[in-house]
Scaffold this motif. Structure first.
Motif, mmCIF file in Angstrom:
data_model
loop_
_atom_site.group_PDB
_atom_site.id
_atom_site.type_symbol
_atom_site.label_atom_id
_atom_site.label_comp_id
_atom_site.label_asym_id
_atom_site.label_seq_id
_atom_site.Cartn_x
_atom_site.Cartn_y
_atom_site.Cartn_z
ATOM 1 N N PRO B 136 -4.898 -4.468 5.331
ATOM 2 C CA PRO B 136 -3.943 -3.660 6.099
ATOM 3 C C PRO B 136 -2.834 -3.103 5.210
ATOM 4 O O PRO B 136 -2.410 -3.756 4.263
ATOM 5 N N LEU B 137 -2.396 -1.898 5.527
ATOM 6 C CA LEU B 137 -1.278 -1.298 4.805
ATOM 7 C C LEU B 137 0.023 -1.910 5.290
ATOM 8 O O LEU B 137 0.151 -2.241 6.463
ATOM 9 N N VAL B 171 -2.658 4.012 -7.829
ATOM 10 C CA VAL B 171 -3.188 2.676 -8.079
ATOM 11 C C VAL B 171 -2.261 2.037 -9.103
ATOM 12 O O VAL B 171 -2.093 2.555 -10.213
ATOM 13 N N ILE B 172 -1.610 0.957 -8.686
ATOM 14 C CA ILE B 172 -0.631 0.300 -9.557
ATOM 15 C C ILE B 172 -1.205 -1.026 -10.043
ATOM 16 O O ILE B 172 -1.702 -1.827 -9.243
ATOM 17 N N HIS B 173 -1.184 -1.177 -11.344
ATOM 18 C CA HIS B 173 -1.625 -2.456 -11.920
ATOM 19 C C HIS B 173 -0.632 -2.842 -12.993
ATOM 20 O O HIS B 173 0.372 -2.135 -13.195
ATOM 21 N N ASP B 200 -4.901 -4.987 -7.840
ATOM 22 C CA ASP B 200 -4.309 -3.643 -7.861
ATOM 23 C C ASP B 200 -3.571 -3.397 -6.549
ATOM 24 O O ASP B 200 -3.996 -3.847 -5.494
ATOM 25 N N VAL B 201 -2.477 -2.650 -6.671
ATOM 26 C CA VAL B 201 -1.751 -2.249 -5.472
ATOM 27 C C VAL B 201 -2.011 -0.772 -5.236
ATOM 28 O O VAL B 201 -1.851 0.044 -6.150
ATOM 29 N N ILE B 202 -2.471 -0.449 -4.043
ATOM 30 C CA ILE B 202 -2.639 0.956 -3.667
ATOM 31 C C ILE B 202 -1.362 1.347 -2.926
ATOM 32 O O ILE B 202 -0.989 0.683 -1.958
ATOM 33 N N ALA B 221 3.936 3.375 1.891
ATOM 34 C CA ALA B 221 2.969 2.363 2.321
ATOM 35 C C ALA B 221 2.301 1.776 1.090
ATOM 36 O O ALA B 221 2.197 2.438 0.061
ATOM 37 N N HIS B 222 1.881 0.533 1.212
ATOM 38 C CA HIS B 222 1.140 -0.065 0.103
ATOM 39 C C HIS B 222 0.234 -1.174 0.614
ATOM 40 O O HIS B 222 0.429 -1.693 1.712
#
Lengths: 204, 226
Positions: B136-137, B171-173, B200-202, B221-222
């Motif tokens: 879920p976001l 995409v955050i890593h 990873d964080v979207i 949102a993430h």
């Protein structure tokens, strides 16, 4: 109205000519769709009232500008949360604006207190009501209606309302400051506001 | 907290209207107002009267450039999606800023460590593990669905943006943020470009039309891929 709303929504922005005919609530609905024209129109309608309120609370033009900006940005961000069952759009905005200003003044500890007797302050402000002749007619009407009502409220109740509303004192701070039990402060504030409400409704 | 079956006391109403109730009391009062017409009418009347007090402030004219400053700031804002919180102040506190994202670094690092463990575990498994997971976001109603290192964002609930703005996926890593596609309001399912891995964080931000090489605004949102 729904036809107009649809047209403006598909264009994405409400022109000021269109906005003039929209109710406060319709503007909020447009703002919730990301319509910045509606936000501009909402500011045109209430910017002065919000800024004047903020300035009265924070007593500093820079802080008042910041509080006003924060209030309208909060409207922009949360217009989708507005619920008509919890009051008019105008009340919603003024509640947000008031909280922003009070938060500021509490944070900055800039409350200017105790330097003028309540009655003098109120009388001075009442004189200033008359001086702001450039306000729109509806603002002048609201102000005069309120001034008439405030004059009919017992001093002790009006003072409490003003200290809570304009100086951002919590009910327990007021109790400490005035040497009254907090229950008395709450009851007196509530009674004053109930009285004010009845008077305002009678004036409508 | 009791469910407040009786009508609210005047003291409760005044404290709530002035924003002085603590969080748990506020929730109880809000829930009561949702169902009790009598108290709601009383509360709305009180709020309306307090709102009218604004007109007792001496009338002042704001500086002429305040309007354009507000509209300019609004154009840079991502539109927060309707939160259920009635108090915009608390809704605002929930919002993340990129500044606070730095707080993610340790978590991302831990997640990175976990990812190594997971990848080792996955490599040890037979390769038919094409499991589909839905995360879920946070911030907007929706989800990220991940299948075999490919992710799809359910973007149905994102609201329209101001003209000249677009949603951008990231995409955050541990190594930073990489752009992973643009979408507009009403897009439905949006494929996240490139591979995504566990940890990873979207994230989604609002950016100027055409997108940005690096995020310039607060994420709306993430979701973190498991």
């Amino acid at each position: 109205m729904s036809g107009m709303t649809q047209t403006t929504a598909s264009r994405g922005t409400t022109s000021s000519a269109n906005a003039m005919h929209l109710s406060d609530e319709a503007l909020i609905a447009q703002i919730a769709r990301g319509d910045d024209g509606a936000l501009g129109a909402f500011y045109d309608r209430f910017g002065r009232v919000v800024y004047s309120l903020a300035l009265r609370v924070v007593r500093d033009t820079q802080l008042a500008e910041e509080a006003t900006q924060e209030a309208f940005l909060a409207v922009w961000r949360t217009a989708g949360d507005y619920r008509a069952s919890r009051g008019s759009a105008r009340t919603w905005l003024l509640t947000i604006a008031h909280r922003r200003a009070v938060d500021r003044v509490r944070f900055e500890q800039r409350r200017v207190v105790g330097n003028e007797p309540f009655d003098e302050g109120t009388e001075r402000e009442m004189r200033e009501f008359a001086a702001s002749a450039e306000d729109e007619a509806w603002v002048v009407f609201e102000r005069e209606r309120l001034v008439r009502a405030l004059r009919q409220i017992p001093d002790g109740e009006r003072e409490l309302i003003e200290l809570a509303y304009f100086d951002g004192y919590t009910q327990s701070e007021l109790a400490d400051r005035l040497g009254l039990p907090v229950g008395t402060v709450k009851r007196r504030t509530f009674t004053g506001l109930a009285r004010l409400r009845t008077l305002l409704e009678a004036e409508r | 907290m009791n469910p407040l079956s009786d009508h609210l006391h005047d003291e409760d109403l005044i404290a709530y209207a002035l924003g002085e109730s603590d969080a748990s009391r506020s929730r109880a009062i809000d829930a009561h107002l949702e169902t009790c017409e009598t108290c709601r009418r009383e509360y709305v009347g009180l709020l309306d009267t307090l709102g009218t007090m604004a007109f007792a402030a001496p009338g002042r004219v704001p500086p002429p450039d305040l309007r354009s400053a507000i509209l300019e700031a609004a154009s840079k804002e991502p539109l927060a999606v309707a939160a259920s919180d009635p108090d915009p102040a608390t809704a605002r506190r929930r919002r993340r800023t990129w500044g606070s994202l730095s707080g993610w670094a340790p978590r991302i690092a831990i997640a990175g460590g976990l990812a190594v463990v997971l990848i080792v575990a996955i490599l040890a498994l037979p390769q038919d593990s094409s499991s589909t997971r839905s995360v879920p976001l946070v911030g907007v109603h929706g989800a990220v669905v991940v299948t075999n290192h490919r992710a799809v964002l359910d973007a149905a609930s994102f609201r329209p943006l101001a003209a000249g703005r677009t949603y951008e996926v990231w995409v955050i890593h541990a190594g930073g943020a990489r752009p992973a596609g643009l979408f507009a309001h009403g897009a439905g399912n949006v494929p996240v470009s490139g591979a995504v891995g566990p940890g990873d964080v979207i994230a989604v931000t609002a950016e100027p039309a055409g997108g940005s090489p690096q995020p310039t605004t607060t994420p709306i949102a993430h979701a973190q891929v498991e």
